[in-house]
Scaffold this motif. Sequence first.
Motif, PDB file in Angstrom:
ATOM      1  N   VAL A  77       0.869  -1.185  -0.164  1.00 53.49           N
ATOM      2  CA  VAL A  77      -0.013  -0.012   0.210  1.00 53.49           C
ATOM      3  C   VAL A  77       0.772   1.331   0.004  1.00 53.49           C
ATOM      4  CG1 VAL A  77      -1.644   1.169   1.301  1.00 53.49           C
ATOM      5  CG2 VAL A  77      -1.904  -1.187   1.166  1.00 53.49           C
ATOM      6  N   LEU A  78       0.599   2.034  -0.840  1.00 54.72           N
ATOM      7  CA  LEU A  78       1.041   3.490  -1.058  1.00 54.72           C
ATOM      8  C   LEU A  78       0.253   4.385  -0.649  1.00 54.72           C
ATOM      9  CD1 LEU A  78       3.142   2.838  -4.198  1.00 54.72           C
ATOM     10  CD2 LEU A  78       4.187   3.202  -1.984  1.00 54.72           C
ATOM     11  N   PRO A  79       0.276   4.965   0.749  1.00 52.53           N
ATOM     12  CA  PRO A  79      -0.457   6.284   0.950  1.00 52.53           C
ATOM     13  C   PRO A  79      -0.131   7.415   0.379  1.00 52.53           C
ATOM     14  CG  PRO A  79       0.028   5.136   3.015  1.00 52.53           C
ATOM     15  CD  PRO A  79       1.136   4.575   1.736  1.00 52.53           C
ATOM     16  N   GLY A  80      -1.004   8.526   0.182  1.00 54.08           N
ATOM     17  CA  GLY A  80      -0.479   9.797  -0.493  1.00 54.08           C
ATOM     18  C   GLY A  80      -0.028  10.911   0.636  1.00 54.08           C
ATOM     19  N   VAL A 108      -0.255  -4.093  -5.837  1.00 57.75           N
ATOM     20  CA  VAL A 108      -0.054  -2.883  -5.505  1.00 57.75           C
ATOM     21  C   VAL A 108      -1.285  -1.755  -5.287  1.00 57.75           C
ATOM     22  CG1 VAL A 108       1.570  -0.596  -5.696  1.00 57.75           C
ATOM     23  CG2 VAL A 108       2.519  -3.023  -6.092  1.00 57.75           C
ATOM     24  N   ALA A 109      -1.430  -1.185  -4.176  1.00 62.15           N
ATOM     25  CA  ALA A 109      -2.532  -0.074  -4.051  1.00 62.15           C
ATOM     26  C   ALA A 109      -2.022   1.301  -3.770  1.00 62.15           C
ATOM     27  CB  ALA A 109      -3.642  -0.496  -3.077  1.00 62.15           C
ATOM     28  N   ALA A 110      -2.253   2.169  -4.539  1.00 56.71           N
ATOM     29  CA  ALA A 110      -1.819   3.535  -4.340  1.00 56.71           C
ATOM     30  C   ALA A 110      -2.958   4.745  -4.673  1.00 56.71           C
ATOM     31  CB  ALA A 110      -0.861   3.791  -5.505  1.00 56.71           C
ATOM     32  N   ILE A 111      -2.770   5.478  -3.481  1.00 55.39           N
ATOM     33  CA  ILE A 111      -3.870   6.582  -3.471  1.00 55.39           C
ATOM     34  C   ILE A 111      -3.243   7.917  -3.384  1.00 55.39           C
ATOM     35  CG2 ILE A 111      -3.994   6.337  -0.974  1.00 55.39           C
ATOM     36  CD1 ILE A 111      -7.200   6.703  -1.330  1.00 55.39           C
ATOM     37  N   ASN A 156      -2.513  -6.158 -11.453  1.00 48.35           N
ATOM     38  CA  ASN A 156      -2.156  -5.955  -9.896  1.00 48.35           C
ATOM     39  C   ASN A 156      -2.086  -4.614  -9.263  1.00 48.35           C
ATOM     40  OD1 ASN A 156       0.113  -5.354 -11.338  1.00 48.35           O
ATOM     41  ND2 ASN A 156       1.400  -5.877  -9.862  1.00 48.35           N
ATOM     42  N   LEU A 157      -2.479  -3.528 -10.295  1.00 45.23           N
ATOM     43  CA  LEU A 157      -2.386  -2.302  -9.487  1.00 45.23           C
ATOM     44  C   LEU A 157      -3.805  -1.650  -9.327  1.00 45.23           C
ATOM     45  CD1 LEU A 157      -0.796   0.510  -8.864  1.00 45.23           C
ATOM     46  CD2 LEU A 157      -0.861   0.858 -11.369  1.00 45.23           C
ATOM     47  N   VAL A 158      -4.077  -1.231  -8.106  1.00 51.11           N
ATOM     48  CA  VAL A 158      -5.194  -0.336  -7.509  1.00 51.11           C
ATOM     49  C   VAL A 158      -4.969   0.959  -7.322  1.00 51.11           C
ATOM     50  CG1 VAL A 158      -7.096  -0.544  -5.928  1.00 51.11           C
ATOM     51  CG2 VAL A 158      -6.050  -2.468  -6.746  1.00 51.11           C
ATOM     52  N   THR A 159      -5.695   1.964  -7.900  1.00 46.25           N
ATOM     53  CA  THR A 159      -5.429   3.419  -7.528  1.00 46.25           C
ATOM     54  C   THR A 159      -6.973   3.978  -7.463  1.00 46.25           C
ATOM     55  OG1 THR A 159      -5.487   3.917  -9.963  1.00 46.25           O
ATOM     56  CG2 THR A 159      -3.439   3.480  -8.950  1.00 46.25           C
ATOM     57  N   SER A 160      -6.593   4.917  -6.524  1.00 43.97           N
ATOM     58  CA  SER A 160      -7.792   5.861  -6.359  1.00 43.97           C
ATOM     59  C   SER A 160      -7.270   7.527  -6.195  1.00 43.97           C
ATOM     60  CB  SER A 160      -8.529   5.416  -4.878  1.00 43.97           C
ATOM     61  OG  SER A 160      -9.401   4.373  -5.100  1.00 43.97           O
ATOM     62  N   ARG A 161      -8.262   8.412  -6.117  1.00 44.23           N
ATOM     63  CA  ARG A 161      -7.733   9.724  -6.184  1.00 44.23           C
ATOM     64  C   ARG A 161      -7.639  10.451  -4.788  1.00 44.23           C
ATOM     65  NH1 ARG A 161     -13.324  10.869  -9.172  1.00 44.23           N
ATOM     66  NH2 ARG A 161     -14.068  10.186  -7.329  1.00 44.23           N
ATOM     67  N   ASN A 162      -8.356  10.142  -3.900  1.00 43.39           N
ATOM     68  CA  ASN A 162      -8.383  10.947  -2.627  1.00 43.39           C
ATOM     69  C   ASN A 162      -9.016  10.272  -1.404  1.00 43.39           C
ATOM     70  OD1 ASN A 162     -11.080  11.842  -2.675  1.00 43.39           O
ATOM     71  ND2 ASN A 162     -10.697  12.890  -4.467  1.00 43.39           N
ATOM     72  N   PRO A 163      -8.791  10.897  -0.303  1.00 41.66           N
ATOM     73  CA  PRO A 163      -9.486  10.222   0.910  1.00 41.66           C
ATOM     74  C   PRO A 163     -11.075   9.968   0.802  1.00 41.66           C
ATOM     75  CG  PRO A 163      -7.949  11.817   1.642  1.00 41.66           C
ATOM     76  CD  PRO A 163      -8.202  12.112   0.175  1.00 41.66           C
ATOM     77  N   ASP A 164     -12.054  10.682  -0.063  1.00 38.09           N
ATOM     78  CA  ASP A 164     -13.486  10.393  -0.181  1.00 38.09           C
ATOM     79  C   ASP A 164     -13.524   9.005  -0.898  1.00 38.09           C
ATOM     80  OD1 ASP A 164     -13.946  12.790   0.776  1.00 38.09           O
ATOM     81  OD2 ASP A 164     -14.213  13.605  -1.143  1.00 38.09           O
ATOM     82  N   ASP A 165     -12.473   8.462  -1.622  1.00 39.01           N
ATOM     83  CA  ASP A 165     -12.505   7.096  -2.302  1.00 39.01           C
ATOM     84  C   ASP A 165     -11.931   6.191  -1.659  1.00 39.01           C
ATOM     85  OD1 ASP A 165     -13.288   8.649  -4.617  1.00 39.01           O
ATOM     86  OD2 ASP A 165     -11.049   8.667  -5.443  1.00 39.01           O
ATOM     87  N   LEU A 166     -11.680   6.231  -0.150  1.00 38.69           N
ATOM     88  CA  LEU A 166     -11.352   5.248   0.543  1.00 38.69           C
ATOM     89  C   LEU A 166     -12.097   3.818   0.690  1.00 38.69           C
ATOM     90  CD1 LEU A 166      -9.270   7.184   3.177  1.00 38.69           C
ATOM     91  CD2 LEU A 166      -8.117   5.433   1.725  1.00 38.69           C
ATOM     92  N   PRO A 167     -13.259   3.969   0.939  1.00 37.61           N
ATOM     93  CA  PRO A 167     -14.249   2.871   0.952  1.00 37.61           C
ATOM     94  C   PRO A 167     -14.044   2.046  -0.290  1.00 37.61           C
ATOM     95  CG  PRO A 167     -15.536   4.666   1.769  1.00 37.61           C
ATOM     96  CD  PRO A 167     -14.287   5.176   1.133  1.00 37.61           C
ATOM     97  N   ALA A 168     -13.915   2.498  -1.465  1.00 35.40           N
ATOM     98  CA  ALA A 168     -14.122   1.569  -2.797  1.00 35.40           C
ATOM     99  C   ALA A 168     -12.314   1.149  -2.905  1.00 35.40           C
ATOM    100  CB  ALA A 168     -14.157   2.609  -4.209  1.00 35.40           C
ATOM    101  N   PHE A 169     -11.432   2.236  -2.533  1.00 36.66           N
ATOM    102  CA  PHE A 169     -10.170   1.967  -2.416  1.00 36.66           C
ATOM    103  C   PHE A 169      -9.764   0.477  -1.569  1.00 36.66           C
ATOM    104  CE2 PHE A 169      -5.643   2.524  -0.548  1.00 36.66           C
ATOM    105  CZ  PHE A 169      -4.789   2.310  -1.872  1.00 36.66           C
ATOM    106  N   ASN A 170     -10.238   0.783  -0.283  1.00 36.38           N
ATOM    107  CA  ASN A 170      -9.792  -0.504   0.630  1.00 36.38           C
ATOM    108  C   ASN A 170     -10.414  -1.830   0.159  1.00 36.38           C
ATOM    109  OD1 ASN A 170      -8.637   1.314   2.148  1.00 36.38           O
ATOM    110  ND2 ASN A 170     -10.255   1.419   3.546  1.00 36.38           N
ATOM    111  N   ALA A 172     -11.111  -2.583  -3.232  1.00 43.42           N
ATOM    112  CA  ALA A 172     -10.477  -3.286  -4.303  1.00 43.42           C
ATOM    113  C   ALA A 172      -9.159  -3.640  -3.789  1.00 43.42           C
ATOM    114  CB  ALA A 172     -10.208  -1.968  -5.238  1.00 43.42           C
ATOM    115  N   ALA A 173      -8.418  -3.157  -3.096  1.00 37.96           N
ATOM    116  CA  ALA A 173      -7.048  -3.548  -2.370  1.00 37.96           C
ATOM    117  C   ALA A 173      -7.167  -4.667  -1.408  1.00 37.96           C
ATOM    118  CB  ALA A 173      -6.386  -2.436  -1.587  1.00 37.96           C
ATOM    119  N   LEU A 174      -8.250  -4.834  -0.805  1.00 40.29           N
ATOM    120  CA  LEU A 174      -8.434  -6.144  -0.203  1.00 40.29           C
ATOM    121  C   LEU A 174      -8.599  -7.229  -1.020  1.00 40.29           C
ATOM    122  CD1 LEU A 174     -10.483  -5.274   3.042  1.00 40.29           C
ATOM    123  CD2 LEU A 174      -8.258  -5.186   2.886  1.00 40.29           C
TER     124      LEU A 174
END
Length: 179
Positions: A77-80, A108-111, A156-170, A172-174
């Motif tokens: 996981v790569l936090p922003g 890899v999950a990067a936000i 294998n790469l999951v990406t999202s835009r910002n903290p508002d996207d965390l539910p979908a990001f989490n 997809a990452a899981l």
Amino acid sequence: MSNLTGKKIAFAVASEGIEQVELTSPWEAVEEAGGQPVLVSMEKGKVQAFNHLDRGDTFEVDVTFADADADSFDGLVLPGGVANPDALRLDQDAVAFIKSFFASAKPVAAICHAPWSLVEADVVRGRTLTSWPSLQTDLRNAGATWQDKEVVVDGNLVTSRNPDDLPAFNEAALTAFAG
């Protein structure tokens, strides 16, 4: 919910400038799914998170990039945060660590601003991803296709835009980490 029992997930961060919720929300999601999150950074000690521009909490580093081996992890996981990925881009051990997950096709999950680190690792060419909007030119110049979506999964790469996207990001990452 995905089951991550027995899985170790690396969270790669710089010494400071980490967007706190982009660290803590996926961290908690990994723990709730039975996984073991591990904080990897440039130096031992504590890292400083931020709530946008205000200092947040500090977090204890588990292992340094120099001592970490991507083979011992099941995902990354790569936090922003603006300063966080910018600092990671300048650390050769961090860039090599990130690159090794792609070399072994691990998830890899990067936000948010985190894809800056992916540009430096030269792993976005030919991929489709999203990020904080200000990175779109950098990502396109590095050979990626940028989309303005809540979450983008490209292999294998999951990406999202910002903290508002965390539910979908989490979510997809899981799913990616569960394999």
